[in-house]
Design a protein around this motif. Structure first.
Motif, PDB file in Angstrom:
ATOM      1  N   SER A   1      23.728 -97.077 -79.947  1.00  0.00           N
ATOM      2  CA  SER A   1      23.403 -95.975 -79.324  1.00  0.00           C
ATOM      3  C   SER A   1      23.351 -94.593 -80.197  1.00  0.00           C
ATOM      4  N   GLY A   2      22.418 -93.828 -80.119  1.00  0.00           N
ATOM      5  CA  GLY A   2      22.402 -92.590 -80.961  1.00  0.00           C
ATOM      6  C   GLY A   2      23.326 -91.469 -80.288  1.00  0.00           C
ATOM      7  N   ASN A   3      23.531 -91.732 -79.193  1.00  0.00           N
ATOM      8  CA  ASN A   3      24.659 -90.856 -78.412  1.00  0.00           C
ATOM      9  C   ASN A   3      25.740 -91.542 -77.853  1.00  0.00           C
ATOM     10  N   PRO A   4      26.717 -92.071 -78.680  1.00  0.00           N
ATOM     11  CA  PRO A   4      27.689 -93.058 -78.216  1.00  0.00           C
ATOM     12  C   PRO A   4      28.603 -92.411 -77.122  1.00  0.00           C
ATOM     13  N   LYS A   5      28.779 -90.976 -77.352  1.00  0.00           N
ATOM     14  CA  LYS A   5      29.692 -90.346 -76.297  1.00  0.00           C
ATOM     15  C   LYS A   5      28.929 -89.883 -75.053  1.00  0.00           C
ATOM     16  N   GLY A   6      27.740 -90.014 -75.029  1.00  0.00           N
ATOM     17  CA  GLY A   6      26.714 -89.687 -73.874  1.00  0.00           C
ATOM     18  C   GLY A   6      26.916 -88.122 -73.850  1.00  0.00           C
ATOM     19  N   ARG A   7      26.229 -87.716 -72.664  1.00  0.00           N
ATOM     20  CA  ARG A   7      26.054 -86.333 -72.351  1.00  0.00           C
ATOM     21  C   ARG A   7      27.517 -85.558 -72.127  1.00  0.00           C
ATOM     22  N   PRO A   8      27.744 -84.433 -72.740  1.00  0.00           N
ATOM     23  CA  PRO A   8      28.947 -83.949 -72.618  1.00  0.00           C
ATOM     24  C   PRO A   8      29.556 -83.378 -71.067  1.00  0.00           C
ATOM     25  N   ARG A   9      30.588 -83.391 -70.774  1.00  0.00           N
ATOM     26  CA  ARG A   9      30.822 -83.152 -69.170  1.00  0.00           C
ATOM     27  C   ARG A   9      30.884 -81.617 -69.290  1.00  0.00           C
ATOM     28  N   LYS A  10      30.183 -81.168 -67.975  1.00  0.00           N
ATOM     29  CA  LYS A  10      30.189 -79.754 -67.927  1.00  0.00           C
ATOM     30  C   LYS A  10      31.583 -79.092 -67.578  1.00  0.00           C
ATOM     31  N   THR A  11      32.087 -77.876 -67.973  1.00  0.00           N
ATOM     32  CA  THR A  11      33.074 -77.163 -67.862  1.00  0.00           C
ATOM     33  C   THR A  11      33.067 -76.752 -66.264  1.00  0.00           C
ATOM     34  N   LEU A  12      34.366 -76.347 -65.932  1.00  0.00           N
ATOM     35  CA  LEU A  12      34.366 -75.840 -64.511  1.00  0.00           C
ATOM     36  C   LEU A  12      33.602 -74.576 -64.498  1.00  0.00           C
ATOM     37  N   GLU A  13      33.595 -73.732 -65.618  1.00  0.00           N
ATOM     38  CA  GLU A  13      32.853 -72.498 -65.505  1.00  0.00           C
ATOM     39  C   GLU A  13      31.280 -72.814 -65.137  1.00  0.00           C
ATOM     40  N   GLU A  14      30.859 -73.683 -66.030  1.00  0.00           N
ATOM     41  CA  GLU A  14      29.342 -74.413 -65.925  1.00  0.00           C
ATOM     42  C   GLU A  14      28.871 -74.929 -64.553  1.00  0.00           C
ATOM     43  N   LYS A  15      29.876 -75.440 -63.793  1.00  0.00           N
ATOM     44  CA  LYS A  15      29.742 -76.093 -62.435  1.00  0.00           C
ATOM     45  C   LYS A  15      29.780 -74.912 -61.475  1.00  0.00           C
ATOM     46  N   LEU A  16      30.649 -74.038 -61.713  1.00  0.00           N
ATOM     47  CA  LEU A  16      30.750 -72.871 -60.782  1.00  0.00           C
ATOM     48  C   LEU A  16      29.315 -71.925 -60.882  1.00  0.00           C
ATOM     49  N   GLN A  17      28.709 -71.624 -62.098  1.00  0.00           N
ATOM     50  CA  GLN A  17      27.570 -70.912 -62.500  1.00  0.00           C
ATOM     51  C   GLN A  17      26.343 -71.854 -61.773  1.00  0.00           C
ATOM     52  N   LYS A  18      26.372 -73.025 -61.722  1.00  0.00           N
ATOM     53  CA  LYS A  18      25.359 -73.860 -61.431  1.00  0.00           C
ATOM     54  C   LYS A  18      25.206 -73.640 -59.713  1.00  0.00           C
ATOM     55  N   GLU A  19      26.524 -73.721 -59.171  1.00  0.00           N
ATOM     56  CA  GLU A  19      26.897 -73.578 -57.692  1.00  0.00           C
ATOM     57  C   GLU A  19      26.257 -72.119 -57.015  1.00  0.00           C
TER      58      GLU A  19
END
Length: 97
Positions: free
Chosen positions: A8-26
Motif C-alpha cells: 500500500s502507498g498509504n499503509p496507515k490509511g486516512r487520518p482520523r478526524k479530530t473532535l474539532e473537525e467532527k464538530l465543524q462538519k456537524e
C-alpha cells in the motif's frame, strides 16, 4: 518513489478526524439544513421558469433527488390527455436469485 506491487502507498490509511473537525462538519450540516427549504423553493422557481437556461438542470435535480438517479422516465403523450410520466427502475433485479 516507485510503486511496489502488493504494498500500500498509504499503509496507515486516512487520518482520523479530530473532535474539532467532527464538530465543524456537524455545524456545517445543520447550517445547510436551515437553507434547504429556501433552496428547494429556488430550484422549483427555476424549473417553472420557461425562459431560464438552467430549467432542465433544476428539473433533473428535483427528479433525481425525489426518485433517485437509477430510475428511467418514460413520457407518454396523447392529443386527448395530458403528458404522463412513468418512473421505472433502470436495472431490473433478477427475481430468481
Amino acid at each position: 518513489m516507485a510503486f511496489i506491487k502488493g504494498k500500500s502507498g498509504n499503509p496507515k490509511g486516512r487520518p482520523r478526524k479530530t473532535l474539532e473537525e467532527k464538530l465543524q462538519k456537524e455545524q456545517f450540516k445543520e447550517l445547510l439544513k436551515e437553507f434547504t427549504f429556501s433552496a428547494l423553493e429556488s430550484i422549483i422557481e427555476i424549473a417553472n421558469d420557461g425562459s431560464n437556461k438552467d430549467r432542465f438542470n433544476a428539473c433533473k435535480y428535483i427528479i433525481d433527488k425525489s426518485y433517485g438517479t437509477d430510475k428511467a422516465l418514460l413520457i407518454e403523450e396523447t392529443e386527448d390527455e395530458p403528458i404522463t410520466i412513468k418512473i421505472i427502475p433502470k436495472y431490473r433485479v433478477n427475481e430468481e436469485d
